[in-house]
Design an enzyme around this catalytic site. Sequence first.
Site, PDB file in Angstrom:
ATOM      1  N   GLY A 191       0.744  -1.284   0.069  1.00  0.00           N
ATOM      2  CA  GLY A 191      -0.048   0.016   0.009  1.00  0.00           C
ATOM      3  C   GLY A 191       1.011   1.149  -0.005  1.00  0.00           C
ATOM      4  CB  SER A 192      -0.194   4.737   0.650  1.00  0.00           C
ATOM      5  OG  SER A 192      -0.650   4.716   1.754  1.00  0.00           O
ATOM      6  CB  VAL A 218      -1.056   2.937   4.996  1.00  0.00           C
ATOM      7  CG1 VAL A 218      -1.814   1.698   5.854  1.00  0.00           C
ATOM      8  CG2 VAL A 218      -2.350   3.807   4.595  1.00  0.00           C
ATOM      9  N   GLY A 219       1.929   2.450   5.386  1.00  0.00           N
ATOM     10  CA  GLY A 219       3.185   1.577   5.687  1.00  0.00           C
ATOM     11  C   GLY A 219       3.871   2.045   6.954  1.00  0.00           C
ATOM     12  CD  GLU A 246       7.064  -5.722  -1.436  1.00  0.00           C
ATOM     13  OE1 GLU A 246       7.208  -4.686  -2.241  1.00  0.00           O
ATOM     14  OE2 GLU A 246       7.708  -6.677  -1.394  1.00  0.00           O
ATOM     15  CB  CYS A 280       2.886   0.202  -7.079  1.00  0.00           C
ATOM     16  SG  CYS A 280       3.135  -1.574  -7.062  1.00  0.00           S
TER      17      CYS A 280
END
Length: 468
Positions: A188-189, A192-193, A210, A244
Amino acid sequence: MNPFEDTVQRLRETFHTGRTRPAEFRAAQLRALGRFLQDNKQLLQEALAQDLKKSAFESEVSEISISQGEINLALKNLQAWMKDEEVPKNLATQLDSAFIRKEPFGLVLIIAPWNYPLNLILMPLVGALAAGNCVVLKPSEISKNTEKALVEVLPRYLDQSCFAVVQGGPEETQQLLEHKFDYIFFTGSSQVGKIIMAAAAKHLTPVTLELGGKNPCYIDDNCDPQTVANRVAWFRYFNTGQTCVAPDYILCSPMMQEKLVPALQSAITRFYGEDPRSSPDLGRIISDKHFQRLRGLLSCGRVAIGGQSDESDRYIAPTVLVDVAETEPVMQEEIFGPILPIMNVRSLDEAVDFINRREKPLALYAFSLSDQVVKQVLARTSSGGFCGNDGFMHLTLSSLPFGGVGASGMGGYHGKFSFDTFSHHRACLLRSAGMEKVYSIRYPPYSPRNVKLLLTAMDTQGFSCTLL
């Protein structure tokens, strides 16, 4: 009470019974996952079409077949991957057995995004199952139709005593992260990571992140513009740019830009027709929120190609922007849509400097008829992955790890790398219970002679150990 308490407890208890460890059980779960794909192919394609208006071609290539290929690879190599790995020994351990054992972490959590809602949940799941873990899957609530198929259908195929799919948005994800997991895999982003990593840190839980970033695409003057345009346009507008690893911006000279823009227009017209909105091969933006964000980026620079949008259909045309300033929003955030800005540079050195002043990207691309130019870009930059003279074809090789570096993520997977990611590599040494007289040279009282013997035994063949 936390709504996931019972699920987490049930799966952890199953893992402690050893149910998921035998190769036969792992293989059975992988075969069942393959049947899920085969039996429900039409259902899954319809869900992807409803969520993203994804064409059958893109669903097959980037979601279903690639996941099935990962399953087939794991089934073919499972016994070899699980086998203890013998390691070289020094003189002091020549009579012992030294090896690495690949053992499952335990209960793992996989949190997936919405842009490839099948691929990006099943690919890591293959590795987790092959490695013998119990798994909690958290699909994205944004790709709601694919989420529904995963929640309602996938559990019919996998052993529910060691596997679960959970639903929810950010609040439910936060509640899920309050539990201790033995491994967390997140796609994800970057924003949020950071939340995922902070939650994992409370339990000292290892993570694979990732993430994403702005992937540069350097185009040398020594290129065929149309060939480059064909390849860049396909990879930029595949999945409506919601990828991505898509090229996020182009770096080229003003002279190359003059040739490249009409070549991109030609490619876009051939791919999607005079009216891309009516093309069955161009998808839509996932949500109103993302549409509004992307439409705002259309005001950056000058629109050279495309620029049309329709809020009612969440449609944004394949777009190319020129005269873009580095400080504009389109160059400050990951685009994640069918918009391609072009930045001008005067030389390879300037392009490399531009790339290196920014966060390390998930992918980096370089186009040139000169191998030396491509190799220079590779040697002088850093990125999660790299591809010369094409787009994200490196993702199709299970022999290459997929993952980021720095701000674009940590850890990698695909193929055996997935199995290794979800396995603890346990260092093992098995010694004889006898031979105490030989081993006694390490005990006090110490003597110069024994020290010399011991150091010689440890250093033979260039290997050393810190403790006998």
